[in-house]
Design a protein around this motif. Structure first.
Motif, PDB file in Angstrom:
ATOM      1  N   LEU A 105     -22.363  16.167 110.790  1.00  0.00           N
ATOM      2  CA  LEU A 105     -22.900  16.722 109.541  1.00  0.00           C
ATOM      3  C   LEU A 105     -22.670  15.796 108.344  1.00  0.00           C
ATOM      4  O   LEU A 105     -22.924  16.171 107.215  1.00  0.00           O
ATOM      5  N   LYS A 106     -22.184  14.600 108.612  1.00  0.00           N
ATOM      6  CA  LYS A 106     -22.010  13.544 107.612  1.00  0.00           C
ATOM      7  C   LYS A 106     -20.864  13.794 106.630  1.00  0.00           C
ATOM      8  O   LYS A 106     -20.963  13.449 105.448  1.00  0.00           O
ATOM      9  N   ALA A 107     -19.779  14.381 107.130  1.00  0.00           N
ATOM     10  CA  ALA A 107     -18.568  14.406 106.301  1.00  0.00           C
ATOM     11  C   ALA A 107     -18.117  12.961 106.155  1.00  0.00           C
ATOM     12  O   ALA A 107     -18.258  12.160 107.086  1.00  0.00           O
ATOM     13  N   ASN A 108     -17.576  12.623 105.017  1.00  0.00           N
ATOM     14  CA  ASN A 108     -17.153  11.244 104.778  1.00  0.00           C
ATOM     15  C   ASN A 108     -15.831  10.904 105.446  1.00  0.00           C
ATOM     16  O   ASN A 108     -15.560   9.734 105.713  1.00  0.00           O
ATOM     17  N   ASP A 109     -15.021  11.932 105.687  1.00  0.00           N
ATOM     18  CA  ASP A 109     -13.737  11.714 106.346  1.00  0.00           C
ATOM     19  C   ASP A 109     -13.216  13.051 106.822  1.00  0.00           C
ATOM     20  O   ASP A 109     -13.712  14.109 106.404  1.00  0.00           O
ATOM     21  N   PHE A 110     -12.195  13.018 107.677  1.00  0.00           N
ATOM     22  CA  PHE A 110     -11.630  14.236 108.260  1.00  0.00           C
ATOM     23  C   PHE A 110     -10.126  14.043 108.388  1.00  0.00           C
ATOM     24  O   PHE A 110      -9.683  13.070 108.983  1.00  0.00           O
ATOM     25  N   PHE A 111      -9.361  14.975 107.804  1.00  0.00           N
ATOM     26  CA  PHE A 111      -7.907  14.923 107.904  1.00  0.00           C
ATOM     27  C   PHE A 111      -7.362  16.294 108.257  1.00  0.00           C
ATOM     28  O   PHE A 111      -7.810  17.299 107.692  1.00  0.00           O
ATOM     29  N   THR A 112      -6.398  16.306 109.152  1.00  0.00           N
ATOM     30  CA  THR A 112      -5.651  17.524 109.425  1.00  0.00           C
ATOM     31  C   THR A 112      -4.555  17.619 108.374  1.00  0.00           C
ATOM     32  O   THR A 112      -3.877  16.630 108.087  1.00  0.00           O
ATOM     33  N   LYS A 113      -4.409  18.804 107.796  1.00  0.00           N
ATOM     34  CA  LYS A 113      -3.405  18.998 106.745  1.00  0.00           C
ATOM     35  C   LYS A 113      -2.027  18.658 107.297  1.00  0.00           C
ATOM     36  O   LYS A 113      -1.639  19.155 108.353  1.00  0.00           O
ATOM     37  N   PRO A 114      -1.304  17.833 106.588  1.00  0.00           N
ATOM     38  CA  PRO A 114       0.046  17.490 107.033  1.00  0.00           C
ATOM     39  C   PRO A 114       1.004  18.661 106.844  1.00  0.00           C
ATOM     40  O   PRO A 114       0.797  19.505 105.968  1.00  0.00           O
ATOM     41  N   GLY A 115       2.039  18.678 107.664  1.00  0.00           N
ATOM     42  CA  GLY A 115       3.014  19.757 107.599  1.00  0.00           C
ATOM     43  C   GLY A 115       4.128  19.524 106.606  1.00  0.00           C
ATOM     44  O   GLY A 115       4.805  20.462 106.195  1.00  0.00           O
ATOM     45  N   ALA A 116       4.320  18.290 106.192  1.00  0.00           N
ATOM     46  CA  ALA A 116       5.428  17.964 105.285  1.00  0.00           C
ATOM     47  C   ALA A 116       4.876  17.464 103.955  1.00  0.00           C
ATOM     48  O   ALA A 116       3.828  16.818 103.898  1.00  0.00           O
ATOM     49  N   ILE A 117       5.607  17.744 102.892  1.00  0.00           N
ATOM     50  CA  ILE A 117       5.159  17.385 101.543  1.00  0.00           C
ATOM     51  C   ILE A 117       5.035  15.871 101.370  1.00  0.00           C
ATOM     52  O   ILE A 117       4.113  15.405 100.703  1.00  0.00           O
ATOM     53  N   ASP A 118       5.927  15.094 101.982  1.00  0.00           N
ATOM     54  CA  ASP A 118       5.820  13.638 101.831  1.00  0.00           C
ATOM     55  C   ASP A 118       4.570  13.108 102.524  1.00  0.00           C
ATOM     56  O   ASP A 118       3.957  12.158 102.055  1.00  0.00           O
ATOM     57  N   GLU A 119       4.162  13.745 103.608  1.00  0.00           N
ATOM     58  CA  GLU A 119       2.915  13.353 104.281  1.00  0.00           C
ATOM     59  C   GLU A 119       1.703  13.733 103.426  1.00  0.00           C
ATOM     60  O   GLU A 119       0.708  13.005 103.385  1.00  0.00           O
ATOM     61  N   LEU A 120       1.788  14.878 102.738  1.00  0.00           N
ATOM     62  CA  LEU A 120       0.714  15.277 101.831  1.00  0.00           C
ATOM     63  C   LEU A 120       0.615  14.280 100.676  1.00  0.00           C
ATOM     64  O   LEU A 120      -0.485  13.892 100.277  1.00  0.00           O
ATOM     65  N   ASN A 121       1.749  13.856 100.152  1.00  0.00           N
ATOM     66  CA  ASN A 121       1.760  12.824  99.106  1.00  0.00           C
ATOM     67  C   ASN A 121       1.031  11.575  99.576  1.00  0.00           C
ATOM     68  O   ASN A 121       0.183  11.031  98.863  1.00  0.00           O
ATOM     69  N   GLN A 122       1.359  11.108 100.760  1.00  0.00           N
ATOM     70  CA  GLN A 122       0.737   9.895 101.303  1.00  0.00           C
ATOM     71  C   GLN A 122      -0.759  10.086 101.491  1.00  0.00           C
ATOM     72  O   GLN A 122      -1.554   9.193 101.179  1.00  0.00           O
TER      73      GLN A 122
END
Length: 141
Positions: A105-122
């Motif tokens: 469907l032409k999404a530009n990117d796909f990410f699974t939500k990280p479980g840790a706040i430092d991973e969300l920061n990154q």
């Protein structure tokens, strides 16, 4: 810079806790952007229908009530007005079929939500550099 001239990012997610975390981290790294939140795909479509300026980026969850992310993405990509608008899937799903369908469907990117706040920061720093900073320099507002 006025609110009207402030570049905007749309966050579409039905999970209040996830929206709160993303908003907090996003503000830290992107104070020059306004972040607008929506509960589901239908709210996103309603907002886009009345906005005068498209967002620089849409962060779109998949599993939401009323209209999920894949349905909203399909609708948007059928309209030439939204063809080049960057849409990044940010979801709890790590299902390969979801990723494949989002790509179709032409999404530009796909990410699974990280479980840790430092991973969300990154992750949000990565999104900033890929979709906001680079886009701002090549497509000034």
């Amino acid at each position: 810079m006025t609110l009207q001239s402030t570049p905007c990012v749309f966050l579409v997610d039905d999970d209040e806790d996830d929206r709160f975390l993303v908003q907090q981290v996003f503000k830290q790294y992107n104070p020059e952007f306004t972040l607008k939140s929506f509960f589901n795909g239908q709210e996103l479509l309603n907002a886009l229908a009345v906005t005068t300026r498209l967002p620089k980026l849409v962060l779109l969850d998949l599993n939401m009530p009323f209209m999920g992310g894949l349905e909203a993405l399909a609708f948007l990509r059928k309209d030439a007005k939204y063809d080049t608008m960057p849409i990044v899937i940010l979801t709890t799903s790590d299902n390969y079929a979801d990723k494949q369908r989002a790509t179709e469907l032409k999404a530009n990117d796909f990410f699974t939500k990280p479980g840790a706040i430092d991973e969300l920061n990154q992750l949000l720093l990565k999104l900033r550099h890929k979709w906001l900073i680079d886009q701002n320099t090549t497509n000034p507002v």
